[in-house]
Design a protein around this motif. Structure first.
Motif, mmCIF file in Angstrom:
data_model
loop_
_atom_site.group_PDB
_atom_site.id
_atom_site.type_symbol
_atom_site.label_atom_id
_atom_site.label_comp_id
_atom_site.label_asym_id
_atom_site.label_seq_id
_atom_site.Cartn_x
_atom_site.Cartn_y
_atom_site.Cartn_z
ATOM 1 N N ASP A 155 -11.069 -1.809 -2.354
ATOM 2 C CA ASP A 155 -10.152 -2.795 -1.780
ATOM 3 C C ASP A 155 -10.701 -4.218 -1.844
ATOM 4 O O ASP A 155 -9.971 -5.159 -2.171
ATOM 5 C CB ASP A 155 -9.852 -2.411 -0.326
ATOM 6 N N ASN B 100 -1.671 1.249 -4.833
ATOM 7 C CA ASN B 100 -1.592 -0.034 -4.142
ATOM 8 C C ASN B 100 -1.358 -1.136 -5.165
ATOM 9 O O ASN B 100 -1.832 -1.048 -6.298
ATOM 10 C CB ASN B 100 -2.890 -0.352 -3.392
ATOM 11 N N ARG C 154 0.821 -1.206 0.000
ATOM 12 C CA ARG C 154 0.000 0.000 0.000
ATOM 13 C C ARG C 154 0.863 1.268 0.000
ATOM 14 O O ARG C 154 2.002 1.268 0.451
ATOM 15 C CB ARG C 154 -0.932 0.023 1.216
ATOM 16 N N ASP D 216 -7.492 2.710 -1.873
ATOM 17 C CA ASP D 216 -8.154 1.731 -1.008
ATOM 18 C C ASP D 216 -9.653 1.626 -1.271
ATOM 19 O O ASP D 216 -10.324 0.763 -0.694
ATOM 20 C CB ASP D 216 -7.954 2.104 0.465
#
Length: 404
Positions: A195, A165, A150, A192
């Motif tokens: 995710d 990421n 990340r 994120d």
């Protein structure tokens, strides 16, 4: 005893109203942004609502048969409302078979009836076995563990550091790449944001690069696509060390992220792109400004002005350049377009326009409309709509990237 019965009837009546009011959001679009979670989420948990409303209706029928009510007309009215709530909450499941058939026809028409014929059986076995598994709505979709790196910096522009990421399977190898771009009206979000999906799809055998970009209104177009191009250059330069096969790449985006993914895949990628997955992305920003939906929960014109700096009259070139429909030409990557029929942020008709334009230019395109789904339906990852979308998304990506 009569007091207890009266209290029970009132509690039952309140539950009837609760089930009915929640079920209404399955068909009613959100008039304002703060109510969007109800409009988005309620259809996705509709099987649970169906069970709830059915139990309430059965209890009411038992009470009616037992003659416990002293107000039979009100009781009959409540029973009718409860029955209507059952019908409303059942509507996504009622529509599901037809939606699945439409999706199956669309993907076979574009990719061929045996489009999975060249995919290794062990890969197909890892995919969703059915477009809808009711138990997963409550038990959640299983996601194997993956490696995640990340907040990897890839560029600093105007003092704004941008990160990405990387998601990879546990086993070391060289994998097809998926570049994932988040939505959020070009104003919010991060790598994120998606995710759960990125972890899920990485576990299927992909290296997923979830990238970021500067946000409006502080930074206006073309800043966002310039940032995407910087991220793609970074991916190109660091592919080998991150187990990425640049000969097998797909882009995926949602909403605003889909608009950027389309521009990048159709026009701005420094390396070849085999496939694009567009979840409810804006296609023609000028038309979106001129023809706002009713209701308009995100104030579309305000959002577009924040992104593009003004109106189409003031900045016609920006609106033209930011509209993926204007980049369509022969030789584009295969495209999967998934839109919600209930969406009042990006209406599904724009996905249909793009589908027709792509196919008219000789490109492969698959358009799937989910009739009951609202914008951002996949935020409920185990919901009814996302299970259908995920079923075809992973098959489309396997066809594009994992063939022998």
């Amino acid at each position: 005893m009569q007091l207890v019965a009266t209290i029970g009837i009132w509690i039952w009546g309140l539950l009837v109203l609760l089930g009915f009011c929640l079920s209404l959001w399955i068909i009613i679009p959100a008039p304002i942004f703060s109510l969007l979670p109800l409009s988005v989420g309620t259809p996705e948990i509709s099987p649970g609502l169906l069970i709830f409303n059915s139990i309430i209706l059965i209890l009411g029928w038992i009470g009616w048969r037992s003659n416990i009510s002293q107000s039979p007309r009100l009781f009959i009215l409540a029973l009718c409302i409860s029955g209507l709530a059952v019908v409303l909450s059942a509507s996504p499941l009622i529509q599901f078979p037809a939606a699945r058939k439409q999706a199956q026809r669309a993907i076979e028409a574009s990719l061929g009836r045996d489009y999975l014929g060249e995919i290794a059986p062990e890969i197909v076995a890892k995919m969703r076995s059915q477009p809808l598994i009711i138990g997963d709505i409550w038990g959640e979709i299983f996601i194997p563990q993956v490696r995640i790196d990340r907040r990897i910096p890839f560029v600093n522009r105007d003092g704004v550091p941008l990160y990405l990421n990387i998601y990879r399977p546990l086993q070391i190898g060289k994998y097809p790449a998926i570049v994932s771009i988040y939505g959020g009206a070009w104003q919010r979000g991060s790598p994120d944001s998606d995710d759960t999906f990125n972890r899920y799809i990485a576990a299927q055998g992909y290296t997923v690069w979830a990238i970021s970009y500067r946000h409006a209104p502080a930074y206006q177009f073309p800043a966002q696509i310039e940032d995407v191009k910087c991220a793609l250059t970074f991916i190109q330069n660091h592919a080998t060390e991150n187990e990425t096969d640049l000969d097998r790449v797909a882009f995926i985006g949602r909403s605003a992220g889909a608009q950027l993914a389309m521009l990048a895949a159709y026009e701005h990628s420094p390396f070849p792109v085999r496939a694009l997955v567009n979840y409810y992305g804006p296609v023609n920003l000028t038309a979106g400004y001129d023809d706002v939906p009713t209701p308009d929960p995100i104030e579309s014109r305000v959002t577009l002005q924040a992104f593009l700096g003004g109106t189409p009259t003031e900045f016609p070139d920006r609106y033209y350049q930011a509209s993926p429909i204007n980049t369509v030409k022969p030789g584009l990557p295969a495209s999967l377009l998934i839109y919600g029929g209930k969406d009042h942020i990006i209406q599904s008709k724009y996905g249909k326009y793009l589908d027709r334009s792509l196919r008219a230019h000789g490109n492969r395109a698959v358009f799937i409309e989910i009739p009951w789904a609202d914008h951002a339906f996949d935020a409920v990852f185990s919901g009814v709509s996302n299970q259908l979308a995920l079923y075809y998304t992973e098959r489309f990506l396997a066809w594009a990237l994992l063939k022998h």
